[in-house]
Design a protein around this motif. Sequence first.
Motif, PDB file in Angstrom:
ATOM      1  N   ILE A 111       0.859  -1.164   0.000  1.00  0.00           N
ATOM      2  CA  ILE A 111       0.000   0.000   0.000  1.00  0.00           C
ATOM      3  C   ILE A 111       0.905   1.226   0.000  1.00  0.00           C
ATOM      4  N   PHE A 112       0.558   2.176  -0.847  1.00  0.00           N
ATOM      5  CA  PHE A 112       1.348   3.389  -1.042  1.00  0.00           C
ATOM      6  C   PHE A 112       1.762   4.029   0.281  1.00  0.00           C
ATOM      7  N   VAL A 146       7.758   9.176 -15.809  1.00  0.00           N
ATOM      8  CA  VAL A 146       6.465   9.284 -15.138  1.00  0.00           C
ATOM      9  C   VAL A 146       5.549   8.193 -15.686  1.00  0.00           C
ATOM     10  N   ILE A 147       5.169   7.267 -14.812  1.00  0.00           N
ATOM     11  CA  ILE A 147       4.308   6.153 -15.222  1.00  0.00           C
ATOM     12  C   ILE A 147       2.909   6.684 -15.493  1.00  0.00           C
ATOM     13  N   PRO A 148       2.349   6.355 -16.666  1.00  0.00           N
ATOM     14  CA  PRO A 148       1.029   6.886 -17.012  1.00  0.00           C
ATOM     15  C   PRO A 148      -0.088   6.338 -16.133  1.00  0.00           C
ATOM     16  N   LYS A 149      -1.138   7.151 -15.985  1.00  0.00           N
ATOM     17  CA  LYS A 149      -2.289   6.700 -15.186  1.00  0.00           C
ATOM     18  C   LYS A 149      -2.990   5.531 -15.841  1.00  0.00           C
ATOM     19  N   GLN A 166      10.227  11.246  -2.601  1.00  0.00           N
ATOM     20  CA  GLN A 166       9.033  11.231  -3.429  1.00  0.00           C
ATOM     21  C   GLN A 166       9.050  12.486  -4.280  1.00  0.00           C
ATOM     22  N   LYS A 167       8.197  12.496  -5.278  1.00  0.00           N
ATOM     23  CA  LYS A 167       8.104  13.644  -6.171  1.00  0.00           C
ATOM     24  C   LYS A 167       6.642  14.049  -6.247  1.00  0.00           C
ATOM     25  N   ILE A 168       6.389  15.332  -6.158  1.00  0.00           N
ATOM     26  CA  ILE A 168       5.021  15.836  -6.275  1.00  0.00           C
ATOM     27  C   ILE A 168       4.785  16.188  -7.747  1.00  0.00           C
ATOM     28  N   ILE A 169       3.784  15.561  -8.340  1.00  0.00           N
ATOM     29  CA  ILE A 169       3.423  15.812  -9.732  1.00  0.00           C
ATOM     30  C   ILE A 169       1.955  16.197  -9.758  1.00  0.00           C
ATOM     31  N   ASN A 170       1.669  17.379 -10.291  1.00  0.00           N
ATOM     32  CA  ASN A 170       0.294  17.887 -10.330  1.00  0.00           C
ATOM     33  C   ASN A 170      -0.379  17.817  -8.958  1.00  0.00           C
ATOM     34  N   GLY A 171       0.376  18.142  -7.918  1.00  0.00           N
ATOM     35  CA  GLY A 171      -0.164  18.185  -6.568  1.00  0.00           C
ATOM     36  C   GLY A 171      -0.298  16.830  -5.889  1.00  0.00           C
ATOM     37  N   GLU A 172       0.082  15.739  -6.542  1.00  0.00           N
ATOM     38  CA  GLU A 172      -0.035  14.401  -5.957  1.00  0.00           C
ATOM     39  C   GLU A 172       1.348  13.816  -5.684  1.00  0.00           C
ATOM     40  N   PRO A 173       1.542  13.177  -4.502  1.00  0.00           N
ATOM     41  CA  PRO A 173       2.836  12.541  -4.231  1.00  0.00           C
ATOM     42  C   PRO A 173       2.987  11.243  -5.031  1.00  0.00           C
ATOM     43  N   HIS A 174       4.188  11.040  -5.533  1.00  0.00           N
ATOM     44  CA  HIS A 174       4.537   9.821  -6.258  1.00  0.00           C
ATOM     45  C   HIS A 174       5.811   9.254  -5.638  1.00  0.00           C
ATOM     46  N   LEU A 175       5.879   7.937  -5.504  1.00  0.00           N
ATOM     47  CA  LEU A 175       7.102   7.286  -5.054  1.00  0.00           C
ATOM     48  C   LEU A 175       8.117   7.286  -6.185  1.00  0.00           C
ATOM     49  N   GLY A 189      16.836   5.618 -15.617  1.00  0.00           N
ATOM     50  CA  GLY A 189      16.581   4.407 -14.839  1.00  0.00           C
ATOM     51  C   GLY A 189      15.614   4.594 -13.694  1.00  0.00           C
ATOM     52  N   LEU A 190      15.216   5.835 -13.423  1.00  0.00           N
ATOM     53  CA  LEU A 190      14.278   6.109 -12.338  1.00  0.00           C
ATOM     54  C   LEU A 190      12.874   6.321 -12.904  1.00  0.00           C
ATOM     55  N   PHE A 191      11.871   5.992 -12.090  1.00  0.00           N
ATOM     56  CA  PHE A 191      10.469   6.184 -12.469  1.00  0.00           C
ATOM     57  C   PHE A 191       9.753   6.831 -11.310  1.00  0.00           C
TER      58      PHE A 191
END
Length: 191
Positions: A111-112, A146-149, A166-175, A189-191
Amino acid sequence: NQKESDYCGGYSSSSVSEDKESTELCPVFSFAAAKWIQGDKNSYGTDLRSIGRGHKNIGALPVSECPHCKLDGYFDPRWRDLNSWPKESLEIAKVYKKKSFIWADKGRYDIFDNIRTALWQFKNEMRSVVTGVGWRANWTSAPGGVIPKDVGQVVSGHAIKVVLGQKIINGEPHLIVQNSYGKDIGDKGLF
């Protein structure tokens, strides 16, 4: 770069251990240790429990001490079998045994927020997380990493390393995930 091999568990777990050890570790040895724990050197891939137990019960081998890293035939099938490794390698690996490993998902599906919590709790120790995913075809060429939705079809199981941060993309946190397919895909090599 694991290329066409099924050694993703060895690559991701070695990379996580390298964060702690500050030494480059052989992913093929880690894979062989997991296959030995699993009890089946010929099946495709391995499971995350065996990977963790391999690092805990057998250890890890520095690349500087690795006999196969110095030879041709890097993905020679004989290296899948821990019994093919010189006894000296097994002794050296003991120095790099882990005392334990923790389950970031606490027995549930990954879980995220559980992974984010584990990264945060161990941030001072610079820990990262090994996890398994259903790898999807459209992830490999994800522009800029950036992995697509639109997640696409699962093409295989895959072990990856979730790095601290983590990286914030469009206001949402991403691992942030480090893949084992080299630096030519994603964002180096990073996503």
